[in-house]
Scaffold this motif. Structure first.
Motif, short mmCIF file in Angstrom:
data_model
loop_
_atom_site.label_atom_id
_atom_site.label_comp_id
_atom_site.label_asym_id
_atom_site.label_seq_id
_atom_site.Cartn_x
_atom_site.Cartn_y
_atom_site.Cartn_z
N ALA A 52 34.46 -40.96 -45.14
CA ALA A 52 35.09 -41.38 -46.40
C ALA A 52 34.04 -41.87 -47.40
O ALA A 52 34.11 -41.57 -48.59
CB ALA A 52 36.12 -42.47 -46.15
N LEU A 53 33.06 -42.61 -46.91
CA LEU A 53 32.02 -43.15 -47.79
C LEU A 53 31.00 -42.09 -48.20
O LEU A 53 30.45 -42.15 -49.30
CB LEU A 53 31.29 -44.30 -47.09
N PHE A 54 30.75 -41.13 -47.31
CA PHE A 54 29.73 -40.10 -47.55
C PHE A 54 30.30 -38.71 -47.27
O PHE A 54 29.86 -38.05 -46.31
CB PHE A 54 28.49 -40.37 -46.71
N PRO A 55 31.26 -38.26 -48.07
CA PRO A 55 31.84 -36.94 -47.80
C PRO A 55 30.78 -35.86 -47.91
O PRO A 55 29.88 -35.94 -48.73
CB PRO A 55 32.90 -36.78 -48.88
N GLY A 56 30.89 -34.88 -47.05
CA GLY A 56 29.93 -33.78 -47.07
C GLY A 56 28.77 -33.95 -46.11
O GLY A 56 27.85 -33.13 -46.10
N LEU A 57 28.81 -34.98 -45.27
CA LEU A 57 27.79 -35.12 -44.23
C LEU A 57 27.98 -34.01 -43.20
O LEU A 57 29.10 -33.61 -42.90
CB LEU A 57 27.95 -36.45 -43.49
N SER A 58 26.89 -33.55 -42.63
CA SER A 58 27.00 -32.64 -41.50
C SER A 58 27.20 -33.48 -40.24
O SER A 58 26.95 -34.69 -40.23
CB SER A 58 25.72 -31.81 -41.36
N ALA A 59 27.64 -32.84 -39.16
CA ALA A 59 27.81 -33.55 -37.90
C ALA A 59 26.47 -34.13 -37.43
O ALA A 59 26.42 -35.26 -36.93
CB ALA A 59 28.41 -32.63 -36.85
N GLY A 60 25.39 -33.38 -37.60
CA GLY A 60 24.07 -33.87 -37.20
C GLY A 60 23.64 -35.08 -38.01
O GLY A 60 23.10 -36.04 -37.46
N ASP A 61 23.90 -35.04 -39.32
CA ASP A 61 23.56 -36.19 -40.17
C ASP A 61 24.38 -37.42 -39.76
O ASP A 61 23.85 -38.53 -39.70
CB ASP A 61 23.84 -35.88 -41.65
N LEU A 62 25.66 -37.20 -39.48
CA LEU A 62 26.52 -38.30 -39.08
C LEU A 62 26.06 -38.90 -37.75
O LEU A 62 26.01 -40.12 -37.60
CB LEU A 62 27.98 -37.83 -38.99
N ALA A 63 25.69 -38.06 -36.81
CA ALA A 63 25.19 -38.55 -35.52
C ALA A 63 23.94 -39.41 -35.73
O ALA A 63 23.80 -40.47 -35.12
CB ALA A 63 24.89 -37.38 -34.58
N ALA A 64 23.06 -38.97 -36.61
CA ALA A 64 21.84 -39.73 -36.88
C ALA A 64 22.16 -41.08 -37.52
O ALA A 64 21.59 -42.11 -37.13
CB ALA A 64 20.90 -38.92 -37.78
N VAL A 65 23.06 -41.08 -38.48
CA VAL A 65 23.44 -42.32 -39.17
C VAL A 65 24.06 -43.32 -38.20
O VAL A 65 23.81 -44.52 -38.28
CB VAL A 65 24.41 -42.02 -40.34
N LEU A 66 24.87 -42.81 -37.27
CA LEU A 66 25.55 -43.68 -36.31
C LEU A 66 24.73 -43.97 -35.06
O LEU A 66 25.19 -44.68 -34.18
CB LEU A 66 26.90 -43.05 -35.91
#
Length: 155
Positions: A52-66
């Protein structure tokens, strides 16, 4: 009658670990309750909030952020997609890349904090001064770094 030791009886490191485990256990309990009452668990809701905060993240980017292994995130995303809360779409700038977006239903699930881990954290934040929160964040970052070093050292 025997008395149990309390955190005041423990060395600082053990008292901290006792408190940290208590928080982790309570987060896990509330997460399970969220699954029944809100429809998503704590980790699933965190993923929804990040998208919701960062729409358009890839799954890989999201995994890295988390700070998650991509395979761990894959299971969470599958469950969210099965519930029609998250959709994968082609990146408009690079059709080879897939990005994550919330569905309308996902946006609704992401909106309310009532009965969530995030809601409890927000209440605790409201009761704690900014300097204390900043110091806690720095300590947690330092702890994560030290844990990473131990993981790397013991491989």
């Amino acid at each position: 009658m025997r008395t149990l030791p309390n955190s005041a009886d423990l060395p600082d490191v053990l008292a901290f670990m006792q408190g940290l485990w208590a928080v982790v256990h309570r987060m896990e309990r509330l997460s399970k309750q969220m699954g029944a009452s809100v429809g998503v668990t704590g980790p699933q809701r965190l993923v929804l909030r990040m998208i919701a905060l960062f729409p358009g993240l890839s799954a890989g980017d999201l995994a890295a952020v988390l700070h998650l292994h991509p395979s761990t995130l894959t299971g969470v995303l599958r469950r969210l997609e099965a519930q029609a809360l998250v959709a994968r779409t082609s990146d408009p700038e690079d059709r080879r890349r897939t990005v994550l977006r919330l569905t309308r239903r996902g946006a609704r699930a992401s909106a309310s904090t009532k009965g969530t881990v995030e809601g409890a954290v927000a209440v605790a934040f409201a009761r704690t001064g900014q300097n204390h929160r900043a110091a806690t964040r720095r300590f947690l970052d330092q702890l994560a770094t030290c844990l990473d070093r131990e993981i790397a050292r013991t491989r």
